[in-house]
Design a protein around this motif. Structure first.
Motif, PDB file in Angstrom:
ATOM      1  N   SER A   2       0.835  -1.107   0.026  1.00 35.39           N
ATOM      2  CA  SER A   2       0.055  -0.054  -0.081  1.00 35.39           C
ATOM      3  C   SER A   2       0.823   1.331   0.000  1.00 35.39           C
ATOM      4  N   ASP A   3       0.288   2.440  -0.647  1.00 37.07           N
ATOM      5  CA  ASP A   3       0.982   3.688  -0.595  1.00 37.07           C
ATOM      6  C   ASP A   3       1.304   4.090   0.732  1.00 37.07           C
ATOM      7  N   SER A   4       0.554   3.741   1.735  1.00 39.57           N
ATOM      8  CA  SER A   4       0.913   3.970   3.066  1.00 39.57           C
ATOM      9  C   SER A   4       2.087   3.365   3.579  1.00 39.57           C
ATOM     10  N   GLN A   5       2.387   2.343   2.901  1.00 35.93           N
ATOM     11  CA  GLN A   5       3.801   1.663   3.720  1.00 35.93           C
ATOM     12  C   GLN A   5       4.935   1.940   2.984  1.00 35.93           C
ATOM     13  N   HIS A  12      12.865   2.851   7.321  1.00 35.79           N
ATOM     14  CA  HIS A  12      13.603   1.703   7.896  1.00 35.79           C
ATOM     15  C   HIS A  12      14.918   1.143   6.993  1.00 35.79           C
ATOM     16  N   ALA A  13      14.792   0.931   5.803  1.00 40.86           N
ATOM     17  CA  ALA A  13      15.546   0.475   4.982  1.00 40.86           C
ATOM     18  C   ALA A  13      16.852   1.472   5.037  1.00 40.86           C
ATOM     19  N   LEU A  14      16.555   2.617   5.011  1.00 38.87           N
ATOM     20  CA  LEU A  14      17.773   3.609   4.688  1.00 38.87           C
ATOM     21  C   LEU A  14      18.611   3.672   6.226  1.00 38.87           C
ATOM     22  N   ASN A  41       8.341  -8.591   2.696  1.00 41.41           N
ATOM     23  CA  ASN A  41       8.911  -9.453   1.671  1.00 41.41           C
ATOM     24  C   ASN A  41      10.073  -8.771   0.822  1.00 41.41           C
ATOM     25  N   PRO A  42      11.070  -9.615   0.443  1.00 40.85           N
ATOM     26  CA  PRO A  42      12.211  -8.768  -0.201  1.00 40.85           C
ATOM     27  C   PRO A  42      11.522  -8.408  -1.636  1.00 40.85           C
ATOM     28  N   VAL A  43      10.399  -8.890  -2.275  1.00 41.69           N
ATOM     29  CA  VAL A  43       9.964  -8.137  -3.294  1.00 41.69           C
ATOM     30  C   VAL A  43       9.642  -6.577  -2.999  1.00 41.69           C
ATOM     31  N   VAL A  44       8.824  -6.432  -1.962  1.00 38.88           N
ATOM     32  CA  VAL A  44       8.450  -5.041  -1.237  1.00 38.88           C
ATOM     33  C   VAL A  44       9.963  -4.119  -1.244  1.00 38.88           C
ATOM     34  N   ILE A  45      10.763  -4.787  -0.499  1.00 38.62           N
ATOM     35  CA  ILE A  45      12.069  -3.993  -0.431  1.00 38.62           C
ATOM     36  C   ILE A  45      12.643  -3.533  -1.788  1.00 38.62           C
ATOM     37  N   ARG A  46      12.614  -4.622  -2.793  1.00 40.37           N
ATOM     38  CA  ARG A  46      13.151  -4.261  -4.069  1.00 40.37           C
ATOM     39  C   ARG A  46      12.336  -3.236  -4.650  1.00 40.37           C
TER      40      ARG A  46
END
Length: 156
Positions: A2-5, A12-14, A41-46
């Motif tokens: 979702s856009d909100s996430q 968090h990743a940075l 999920n790694p796909v979300v991260i990518r």
């Protein structure tokens, strides 16, 4: 996702990349490692790291030995830049279409849209004073006046 996430995941990743001193390709963090920290999920991260790379905040390398690393120090990355990078906004919804012929209904959507623009501007202004380094600090001055939002789960 979702856009909100996108924004919380990106921030968090940075922060994780900064925590791990991932400042060059030799220290690149794989999407699976980042996903385990968030957790997602790694796909979300990518998807998120692709947006961050397009904005020039990180670099990425695909493949089995791939990953992401920071192109700037955490003190130089403001959260408003992160929000823009992931095409985010202070999402408070959008005004519904008004009913034809109703003077209130024809007027309110335009005014609500203006109010949403004001809120979005205020959010960007507030986020411009907070950096990724602040997220990693125990008690940063930029966040000292704020408690966690009531709707956000907080780790004990």
């Amino acid at each position: 996702m979702s856009d909100s996430q996108r924004f919380p995941v990106a921030a968090h990743a940075l922060a994780y990349l900064a925590h791990k001193d991932a400042y060059d390709a030799a220290r690149a963090m794989p999407s699976a490692v980042l996903a385990g920290s968030i957790p997602t999920n790694p796909v979300v991260i990518r998807r998120v790291t692709a947006l961050l790379a397009k904005a020039g905040l990180i670099a990425t390398r695909p493949g089995a030995s791939g990953g992401s690393w920071l192109l700037r120090r955490p003190e130089e990355i403001r959260l408003d830049q992160v929000l823009r990078a992931v095409n985010g906004c202070a999402h408070l919804g959008s005004p519904p279409q008004g009913a034809k012929g109703c003077p209130v209904s024809e007027h309110i959507p335009r005014q609500v849209a203006r109010a949403l623009t004001a809120a979005d501007s205020a959010a960007h202004e507030a986020l411009s004073r907070i950096t990724i380094a602040d997220l990693l600090a125990e008690s940063p001055e930029s966040l000292a006046a704020f408690a966690p939002h009531a709707s956000c789960p907080v780790a004990a």
